[in-house]
Design a protein around this motif. Structure first.
Motif, PDB file in Angstrom:
ATOM      1  N   ARG A   1      30.706  42.525  46.180  1.00  0.00           N
ATOM      2  CA  ARG A   1      31.732  42.224  47.083  1.00  0.00           C
ATOM      3  C   ARG A   1      31.194  41.730  48.416  1.00  0.00           C
ATOM      4  NH1 ARG A   1      36.660  44.895  48.595  1.00  0.00           N
ATOM      5  NH2 ARG A   1      37.518  42.735  48.493  1.00  0.00           N
TER       6      ARG A   1
ATOM      7  N   ALA B   1      36.892  38.962  45.811  1.00  0.00           N
ATOM      8  CA  ALA B   1      38.049  39.718  44.941  1.00  0.00           C
ATOM      9  C   ALA B   1      37.443  40.461  43.864  1.00  0.00           C
ATOM     10  CB  ALA B   1      38.761  38.520  44.581  1.00  0.00           C
ATOM     11  N   LEU B   2      37.998  41.480  43.791  1.00  0.00           N
ATOM     12  CA  LEU B   2      37.505  42.187  42.561  1.00  0.00           C
ATOM     13  C   LEU B   2      37.716  41.554  40.857  1.00  0.00           C
ATOM     14  CD1 LEU B   2      39.327  45.799  43.294  1.00  0.00           C
ATOM     15  CD2 LEU B   2      36.748  45.232  43.455  1.00  0.00           C
ATOM     16  N   ASP B   3      38.422  40.544  40.977  1.00  0.00           N
ATOM     17  CA  ASP B   3      38.579  39.974  39.540  1.00  0.00           C
ATOM     18  C   ASP B   3      38.110  38.457  39.741  1.00  0.00           C
ATOM     19  OD1 ASP B   3      40.146  38.640  41.642  1.00  0.00           O
ATOM     20  OD2 ASP B   3      42.046  38.463  40.186  1.00  0.00           O
ATOM     21  N   ASP B   4      37.061  38.313  40.808  1.00  0.00           N
ATOM     22  CA  ASP B   4      36.354  37.178  40.679  1.00  0.00           C
ATOM     23  C   ASP B   4      35.407  37.090  39.374  1.00  0.00           C
ATOM     24  OD1 ASP B   4      34.420  35.250  41.071  1.00  0.00           O
ATOM     25  OD2 ASP B   4      34.313  35.611  43.099  1.00  0.00           O
ATOM     26  N   PRO B   5      35.566  36.145  38.679  1.00  0.00           N
ATOM     27  CA  PRO B   5      34.775  36.052  37.422  1.00  0.00           C
ATOM     28  C   PRO B   5      33.240  35.930  37.673  1.00  0.00           C
ATOM     29  CG  PRO B   5      36.545  34.144  37.341  1.00  0.00           C
ATOM     30  CD  PRO B   5      36.606  34.887  38.816  1.00  0.00           C
TER      31      PRO B   5
ATOM     32  N   LEU C   1      32.246  39.791  38.188  1.00  0.00           N
ATOM     33  CA  LEU C   1      32.370  40.508  37.076  1.00  0.00           C
ATOM     34  C   LEU C   1      31.294  40.195  36.273  1.00  0.00           C
ATOM     35  CD1 LEU C   1      36.076  40.171  36.065  1.00  0.00           C
ATOM     36  CD2 LEU C   1      34.875  42.129  37.247  1.00  0.00           C
TER      37      LEU C   1
ATOM     38  N   GLN D   1      28.172  41.825  37.702  1.00  0.00           N
ATOM     39  CA  GLN D   1      28.100  43.265  37.658  1.00  0.00           C
ATOM     40  C   GLN D   1      27.362  43.905  36.510  1.00  0.00           C
ATOM     41  OE1 GLN D   1      31.978  45.031  37.649  1.00  0.00           O
ATOM     42  NE2 GLN D   1      31.154  47.148  38.341  1.00  0.00           N
TER      43      GLN D   1
END
Length: 253
Positions: free
Chosen positions: A202, A230-234, A237, A240
């Motif tokens: 992040r 953003a947590l839902d950023d492709p 993810l 990660q």
């Protein structure tokens, strides 16, 4: 106002813990004005490296060569924020923000009122303007970390070293602190130790993983886009899974 922050060039960084060499002749560069997250397994020397850069005492054998990109001394241009808020219980919130001034013996004089106004302005920026005269014991964990962030900003340092500064608060408060720190530290060179891959992805412009024994610094590309992501950023993810896989690689290589 913070002057142009320097980059850091670390060379020949070595640390031995007992008979165990954590890292040897480590070389790392930290770009000026960027946010770098330093990750790795527990015990690999992340926090110790941060302390070495800061010039803080270590009980073990160590050496480091640290130069700045502008050729000026790092001393006096560095601030530290740790996992513990380290608020002094016998000072009110405003006194804790101005703690560096107290230590340096600069309370008296015509600038004292200006210094207080600056501290109050920083408390306002972290959402605690109404807590200036509160005692630390009356604050929540998240509020205490906001005071610690305000105290860090009060030092007006171009380089900020952060050792797991948000790990002691709950998940939602941590996300809020990400947003706040990303905004308020935007003009500084930040090096942050974290165990949280999501937190690193992040916040970071650059990712470095200490890996192996002795450890080497393995760079990994961070997601693009504006921080905090953003947590839902492709991209976040996707990165990660890659970062977790890198962290799970065996320590002995």
């Amino acid at each position: 106002m913070v002057m142009s922050p320097p980059g850091l060039d670390i060379r020949r960084a070595s640390l031995t813990f007992g008979a165990r060499p954590l890292f040897h002749d480590l070389a790392v560069e930290f770009d000026a004005g960027s946010w770098t997250c330093l990750l790795g397994r527990s015990g690999c020397g992340k926090s110790s490296l941060l302390r070495m850069i800061a010039g803080l005492a270590l009980p073990d054998r160590h050496r480091i060569e640290c130069t700045t990109s502008d050729g000026l001394p790092l001393q006096g241009r560095l601030a530290w924020m740790s996992q513990q808020d380290l608020l002094v219980p016998w000072l009110r919130v405003i006194g804790n923000v101005m703690l560096g001034t107290r230590w340096r013996g600069r309370w008296a004089g015509p600038t004292a009122s200006e210094a207080r106004e600056r501290a109050l302005a920083l408390l306002s920026r972290v959402g605690l303007a109404d807590k200036a005269d509160a005692w630390p014991a009356a604050l929540s964990g998240g509020q205490r970390q906001r005071v610690a962030l305000a105290r860090t900003l009060y030092e007006d340092a171009g380089v900020v070293l952060m050792d797991e500064p948000f790990s002691a608060v709950d998940a939602i408060t941590r996300l809020e602190l990400h947003d706040l720190a990303s905004e308020l530290l935007a003009s500084r060179t930040v090096i942050m130790v974290t165990h949280d891959p999501l937190e690193a992805l992040r916040l970071a412009d650059h990712l470095l993983v200490l890996q192996g024994e002795p450890a080497r610094a393995v760079p990994m590309a961070a997601p693009t886009g504006r921080r905090p992501r953003a947590l839902d950023d492709p991209q976040l993810l996707a990165h990660q899974a890659e970062l977790v896989a890198l962290l799970r690689e065996p320590a002995h290589v």
